[in-house]
Design a protein around this motif. Structure first.
Motif, mmCIF file in Angstrom:
data_model
loop_
_atom_site.group_PDB
_atom_site.id
_atom_site.type_symbol
_atom_site.label_atom_id
_atom_site.label_comp_id
_atom_site.label_asym_id
_atom_site.label_seq_id
_atom_site.Cartn_x
_atom_site.Cartn_y
_atom_site.Cartn_z
ATOM 1 N N THR B 71 0.817 -1.211 0.000
ATOM 2 C CA THR B 71 0.000 0.000 0.000
ATOM 3 C C THR B 71 0.856 1.268 0.000
ATOM 4 O O THR B 71 0.324 2.375 -0.021
ATOM 5 C CB THR B 71 -0.925 0.051 1.241
ATOM 6 N N LEU B 72 2.182 1.119 0.052
ATOM 7 C CA LEU B 72 3.052 2.295 0.095
ATOM 8 C C LEU B 72 3.190 2.901 -1.298
ATOM 9 O O LEU B 72 3.056 2.203 -2.300
ATOM 10 C CB LEU B 72 4.438 1.905 0.623
ATOM 11 N N PRO B 73 3.447 4.214 -1.373
ATOM 12 C CA PRO B 73 3.621 4.824 -2.696
ATOM 13 C C PRO B 73 4.898 4.336 -3.402
ATOM 14 O O PRO B 73 4.980 4.410 -4.620
ATOM 15 C CB PRO B 73 3.690 6.333 -2.391
ATOM 16 N N SER B 74 5.879 3.854 -2.620
ATOM 17 C CA SER B 74 7.153 3.438 -3.226
ATOM 18 C C SER B 74 6.962 2.280 -4.204
ATOM 19 O O SER B 74 6.370 1.259 -3.874
ATOM 20 C CB SER B 74 8.126 3.020 -2.118
ATOM 21 N N LYS B 75 7.506 2.443 -5.412
ATOM 22 C CA LYS B 75 7.371 1.407 -6.432
ATOM 23 C C LYS B 75 8.135 0.145 -6.034
ATOM 24 O O LYS B 75 7.668 -0.978 -6.257
ATOM 25 C CB LYS B 75 7.908 1.923 -7.776
ATOM 26 N N ALA B 76 9.329 0.335 -5.447
ATOM 27 C CA ALA B 76 10.155 -0.815 -5.070
ATOM 28 C C ALA B 76 9.428 -1.667 -4.036
ATOM 29 O O ALA B 76 9.381 -2.896 -4.141
ATOM 30 C CB ALA B 76 11.497 -0.332 -4.525
ATOM 31 N N ALA B 77 8.845 -0.999 -3.038
ATOM 32 C CA ALA B 77 8.115 -1.735 -2.005
ATOM 33 C C ALA B 77 6.937 -2.480 -2.619
ATOM 34 O O ALA B 77 6.669 -3.645 -2.290
ATOM 35 C CB ALA B 77 7.627 -0.777 -0.913
ATOM 36 N N GLY B 78 6.242 -1.815 -3.511
ATOM 37 C CA GLY B 78 5.104 -2.445 -4.169
ATOM 38 C C GLY B 78 5.516 -3.683 -4.952
ATOM 39 O O GLY B 78 4.856 -4.723 -4.893
ATOM 40 N N TRP B 79 6.641 -3.575 -5.652
ATOM 41 C CA TRP B 79 7.134 -4.706 -6.436
ATOM 42 C C TRP B 79 7.534 -5.869 -5.546
ATOM 43 O O TRP B 79 7.218 -7.021 -5.830
ATOM 44 C CB TRP B 79 8.348 -4.279 -7.285
ATOM 45 N N PHE B 80 8.236 -5.548 -4.464
ATOM 46 C CA PHE B 80 8.643 -6.616 -3.554
ATOM 47 C C PHE B 80 7.412 -7.339 -3.021
ATOM 48 O O PHE B 80 7.346 -8.574 -3.006
ATOM 49 C CB PHE B 80 9.463 -6.027 -2.399
ATOM 50 N N GLY B 81 6.417 -6.559 -2.605
ATOM 51 C CA GLY B 81 5.188 -7.137 -2.082
ATOM 52 C C GLY B 81 4.492 -8.001 -3.110
ATOM 53 O O GLY B 81 4.029 -9.109 -2.819
#
Lengths: 243, 259
Positions: B71-81
């Motif tokens: 749910t974070l705006p960060s693309k990297a975090a979204g991809w990891f998730g």
């Protein structure tokens, strides 16, 4: 206090929501922002405390540039009170805890101090008896008054209101406006997005009229209501003041 | 061999009329010398509970982290998730346990692989972690949905008050999101406990495993699995009841499910 200069915001090259917006709010001034829906007034006010990013231009609050990556945004925001259309109280916290959360977590106040401050503000908006209730147990007007008290608990240097009465039943509008009028009379610097022209007539120093992302008119209250310069502002006024 | 035992049980029950019911079997000593057959089943139950609870803790921790990342705006975090969730939910649990238990040690450098194979209680740790990761993908998706169901203004209000992103999640978004997803989380907890039965395939003698051994030793297949069934039902009834209490405890007065 607030300096907005040449702000542009777009979601895509063909979808521009703000175009070259320039205005300012000086200390103790009450500025009402109005305009048809979709004109960018809510977006503009959310740019002031960087809830919305923008692509061009500068905004500074009390000398601090909000679009500078080095700015400590949480710290800046804690000094800018904001009231939302849908109140946005935290539903799982009691009213008093809604007022204390940021005081303790952001300003580092002790629990005793935060509660004392919170209770004093609840008293001021006439809701001291509701302190131990939860937001869902209050009426819309009461919730919005709590939301104002919550913002004031942070001792803000300026208050932003984003259509604070638009989601309220008609009979609750005045109880919220009364609190805002009091606040204006006490000298609070306020930027208010609203359709309540009665409020604007009563306490505003200046009125900004926006349409399609542009600031069309930025005039002292008397001039705006007396002889609006632009056609669009005239049409808008004739529509909302016709009955 | 396993299939043979199962089919033998079937023949005894269906084919021959003379299946010898013996409910007293539970109080007869088991051939391992660890007490009665009932003790055997109960030791399996304890292992089921240990594995299930540890797996659930792992699922909650990793599921929460990954759910928030999505749910974070960060693309990297979204991809990891995204990768985490799709990896762990798109493979059968059985295959995943085989991967961790049989394949992973072979892929590692020789010494590390050997160390892994010789770990004491390897089936237990593999099962707890494997099932935990598998379930974490499901917890993550639910938490993401829970956070997504909150009005956008909640995050804005928290941010406008000066709360940092971590504080917004900790004090504003997560307390509401977890309340909203509590009923489906109960189902996931039950699934976690039931999924521990899959660990029989990597040699974990949990409740199902012990029921199987009891059947192998005593040939009382119906008694063994009736007892195992009742124990599973009992455990899950306790979990459901406890979660109901928790739901009531955290209910917000005046809000959706609250009074």
């Amino acid at each position: 206090m607030i300096e907005i200069s040449h702000v542009d915001k777009w979601y895509s090259p063909t979808f521009q929501v703000l175009t070259d917006c320039t205005t300012s709010v000086t200390k103790g001034e009450v500025v009402v922002v109005c305009g048809p829906s979709g004109s960018g007034k809510s977006t503009l006010i959310k740019c002031v405390n960087a809830l919305e990013p923008f692509q061009k231009g500068d905004i500074s609050v009390d000398g601090t540039k909000v679009n500078d990556p080095k700015t400590n945004l949480p710290k800046l925001r804690s000094r800018v009170g904001m009231v939302f259309q849908h109140f946005e109280l935290f539903p799982h916290l009691k009213i008093i805890d809604n007022l204390c959360l940021a005081q303790q977590k952001v300003l580092g106040r002790s629990s005793d101090k935060a509660v004392a401050k919170g209770m004093a503000l609840l008293d001021r908006v006439g809701l001291k008896e509701q302190a131990q209730k939860f937001p869902a147990q209050l009426s819309g007007g009461q919730q919005q008054r709590v939301a104002i008290a919550r913002a004031l608990a942070m001792d803000p240097i300026v208050m932003l209101f984003d259509e604070p009465t638009s989601a309220l039943d008609p009979e609750m509008v005045s109880e919220v406006l009364d609190v805002m009028v009091d606040l204006a009379h006490e000298g609070m610097t306020m930027m208010v997005v609203t359709h309540e022209m009665g409020f604007a007539r009563k306490v505003a120093n200046r009125v900004i009229f926006m349409d399609r992302g542009e600031i069309v008119e930025d005039a002292p209250k008397e001039d705006f209501f007396g002889k609006p310069r632009s056609d669009r502002a005239q049409k808008f006024l004739s529509k909302i003041l016709s009955h | 061999m396993d299939a043979q035992y199962f089919s033998e049980g079937r023949v005894r029950a269906g084919g021959h009329v003379n299946y010898h019911w013996n409910w007293g079997i539970f109080f007869e000593p088991n051939p391992m010398g660890t007490g009665t057959y009932l003790d055997m089943l109960l030791s399996g139950l304890v292992l089921t509970l240990k594995t299930g609870v540890l797996a659930w803790i792992i699922a909650l921790i990793f599921g929460s982290l990954v759910g928030v990342m999505r749910t974070l705006p960060s693309k990297a975090a979204g991809w990891f998730g995204f990768c985490w969730v799709e990896f762990f939910r798109n493979m059968p649990l059985l295959v995943q346990l085989f991967l961790w238990f049989f394949v992973l040690p072979e892929l590692l450098p020789k010494s590390a692989g050997l160390w892994l194979k010789q770990l004491p209680n390897a089936p237990f740790w593999t099962a707890a972690i494997g099932i935990g990761f598998f379930m974490s993908a499901r917890v993550a998706v639910q938490l993401q949905a829970g956070i997504g169901s909150l009005p956008r203004g909640q995050k804005m209000a928290a941010t406008a008050l000066g709360l940092t992103t971590v504080q917004s999640y900790r004090y504003v978004l997560l307390p509401m999101a977890f309340r909203i997803i509590l009923p489906p989380l109960t189902s996931e907890f039950l699934n976690t406990i039931k999924n521990t039965a899959v660990a029989i395939t990597i040699g974990l003698l949990e409740l199902t495993g012990q029921a199987r051994s009891m059947q192998e030793f005593s040939f009382q297949v119906f008694e063994a699995f009736t007892a195992a069934t009742l124990l599973y039902l009992l455990v899950n009834a306790v979990v459901v009841t406890a979660m109901r209490f928790l739901e009531r405890y955290v209910a917000i007065p005046g809000y959706i499910t609250g009074k």
